[in-house]
Design an enzyme around this catalytic site. Sequence first.
Site, PDB file in Angstrom:
ATOM      1  CB  CYS A   1      -1.533  19.207  -2.636  1.00 28.13           C
ATOM      2  SG  CYS A   1      -3.304  18.866  -2.589  1.00 28.13           S
TER       3      CYS A   1
ATOM      4  N   GLY B   1      -0.720  20.064  -8.770  1.00 25.37           N
ATOM      5  CA  GLY B   1      -2.082  20.515  -8.513  1.00 25.37           C
ATOM      6  C   GLY B   1      -2.418  21.722  -9.347  1.00 25.37           C
TER       7      GLY B   1
ATOM      8  CG  ASN C   1       1.319  16.343  -0.964  1.00 29.69           C
ATOM      9  OD1 ASN C   1       2.396  15.929  -1.341  1.00 29.69           O
ATOM     10  ND2 ASN C   1       0.199  15.889  -1.454  1.00 29.69           N
ATOM     11  N   GLY C   2      -1.231  15.240   1.224  1.00 26.84           N
ATOM     12  CA  GLY C   2      -1.463  13.923   1.821  1.00 26.84           C
ATOM     13  C   GLY C   2      -2.885  13.821   2.335  1.00 26.84           C
TER      14      GLY C   2
ATOM     15  CE1 TYR D   1       1.046  11.377 -14.966  1.00 20.77           C
ATOM     16  CE2 TYR D   1      -0.004  11.516 -12.810  1.00 20.77           C
ATOM     17  CZ  TYR D   1       0.086  11.932 -14.126  1.00 20.77           C
ATOM     18  OH  TYR D   1      -0.747  12.901 -14.590  1.00 20.77           O
TER      19      TYR D   1
HETATM   20  P1  AMP Z   1      -6.378   6.711 -17.503  1.00 21.56           P
HETATM   21  O1  AMP Z   1      -6.800   7.331 -18.762  1.00 21.56           O
HETATM   22  O2  AMP Z   1      -7.403   6.839 -16.431  1.00 21.56           O
HETATM   23  O3  AMP Z   1      -5.885   5.293 -17.656  1.00 21.56           O
HETATM   24  O4  AMP Z   1      -5.167   7.594 -16.986  1.00 21.56           O
HETATM   25  C1  AMP Z   1      -3.872   7.147 -17.103  1.00 21.56           C
HETATM   26  C2  AMP Z   1      -2.927   8.299 -17.196  1.00 21.56           C
HETATM   27  O5  AMP Z   1      -3.173   9.275 -16.175  1.00 21.56           O
HETATM   28  C3  AMP Z   1      -1.538   7.769 -16.975  1.00 21.56           C
HETATM   29  O6  AMP Z   1      -0.920   7.671 -18.218  1.00 21.56           O
HETATM   30  C4  AMP Z   1      -0.874   8.788 -16.113  1.00 21.56           C
HETATM   31  O7  AMP Z   1      -0.132   9.616 -16.965  1.00 21.56           O
HETATM   32  C5  AMP Z   1      -1.978   9.573 -15.497  1.00 21.56           C
HETATM   33  N1  AMP Z   1      -2.221   9.235 -14.070  1.00 21.56           N
HETATM   34  C6  AMP Z   1      -2.013   8.092 -13.437  1.00 21.56           C
HETATM   35  N2  AMP Z   1      -2.426   8.164 -12.141  1.00 21.56           N
HETATM   36  C7  AMP Z   1      -2.880   9.413 -11.978  1.00 21.56           C
HETATM   37  C8  AMP Z   1      -3.441  10.125 -10.871  1.00 21.56           C
HETATM   38  N3  AMP Z   1      -3.676   9.549  -9.701  1.00 21.56           N
HETATM   39  N4  AMP Z   1      -3.777  11.415 -11.071  1.00 21.56           N
HETATM   40  C9  AMP Z   1      -3.597  11.990 -12.254  1.00 21.56           C
HETATM   41  N5  AMP Z   1      -3.111  11.365 -13.322  1.00 21.56           N
HETATM   42  C10 AMP Z   1      -2.759  10.099 -13.205  1.00 21.56           C
END
Ligand code: AMP
Length: 478
Positions: free
Chosen positions: A2, A29, A104-105, A245
Amino acid sequence: MCGVFGAYSKNDYVAEEVYLGLLALQHRGQESAGVAWIDSFGRVNAVKGMGLVYEALDQKVLSKTTVTAAIGHVRYSTAGGSMLQNAQPICANYAQGPVAIAHNGNLTNLDDLRTSLEARGAIFQSTSDTEAILHLVAHQTEKSPLEALLYALDQTRGAFSLVVLLEEGLVAARDPWGFRPLALGKRGDNYYVASESCAFSLIGATLVRDIEPGEVLLINEKGLTSFHLTTESGRGWLCSFEFVYFARPDSVIEGRSVYRARQEMGRRLAMGIGGEGCFSEMNASDADFVAYLPDSGTTAAIGYAEGSGLPFEAAVVRNRYVGRTFIQPTQRVRELGVRIKLSPSEAIFSGKSAILVDDSLVRGTTAGLVVAMIRECDARALHLRISSPPVRYPCYYGIDTPSRGELVAAQHSLEEIASSVGADSLYYLGKEGMIDAIGLPGNSLCTACFDGLYLDERDRESVCGFHNSQILRAENLT
Ligand code: AMP
Ligand code: SF4
């Protein structure tokens, strides 16, 4: 994940600045947004809504709200339901006065806290851990609100970066482990607190410093007063995934530019030292160029191109008008979301061998779909490069990563992943390479989703279903 933002001024009205700060934190978020303040009658007020900041809140109304201290929150969640009741800040007027909290957390001892609070008569309206903090405060009627907050935070374990409004002033607080970032900014005599420093530029403020792990900072007409939580932290636990990320590349966390850290991750990935990978059919020596998965892989791909000496091509185009696909609730919608969002350029890929860089593989959906789309463009070969280590464990500190069953690297070997996403080769950056690229000491960072080393053995046991201790207790690591 968040985003929180707080503003305090002696003279200026700040509610609109909180709105603007939340706009800059929108990437943290997109589910709901809210702003809270204490009115001239000493009562806490809040406006909250579902969706993006500009949908959830009315900037015009906030610009006319005549308050000199306010806090705000943008919520991200894949758990706990997407509904207005879960929107923050959460607010109450209790025996000692008004209180509003934006969090956040995630607390990891919520069950224990709830059990003891309910035994003392607390009635919970939600499953939120932020509500537990509020109850802990409200139960300390013999203490001032600030003392009650310090007491409450001392009872918690896990992750919190908070902005709180009390009659005593604006409070910024960070857990003793420092999981989630929290920064202090300033413009003239006005003070701002934000999850990330990128929120300061939008309102013309500058970064002063990070709120320290375990610090509780009171901002009021007397200036800044720091308190420190008594809990021993032993070592730091700043989330390394913020650098991979979550955080915006123009943010600076603990003195490290997120952009530079990501670029360095890409450069180290190109060097191929200490990572993990599989080269099922061919290696990447025939590659013509480096492409990225926008926007998450952009900065690492720039570093990869530098490190490899290959040209960089913006060969996958992103539709800017659709949001992050990861947060869509079902797999089917997520898949369609990826197709709507990303489009590889046939003119660039056709007949070529490309390196495709992304920041992480979680379920593997995004990469799998994009690789399939690139194959439709008649690419000669496609080599997938990931600028972080394999994500094999869920996060319990404020990021809604899926369960182990859904994490592709927890369930499959690297060969299986390469073949299921359809890449000719797959290579991940190693943990040490990631830490070196971040540029902070390894024992100041959390890497639990990569290596399973959680703050407490109990986090891993309760949430991962592991019962024998094959992994060292995180606290014992140097
Ligand atoms: P996926 O399609 O599930 O492999 O999602 C991977 C992509 O989601 C990555 O390229 C990141 O850009 C993004 N991502 C990674 N971790 C998270 C997260 N916890 N929440 C939202 N997006 C994420
Ligand atoms: Fe960050 Fe991963 Fe640790 Fe969660 S488990 S706080 S995402 S490094």
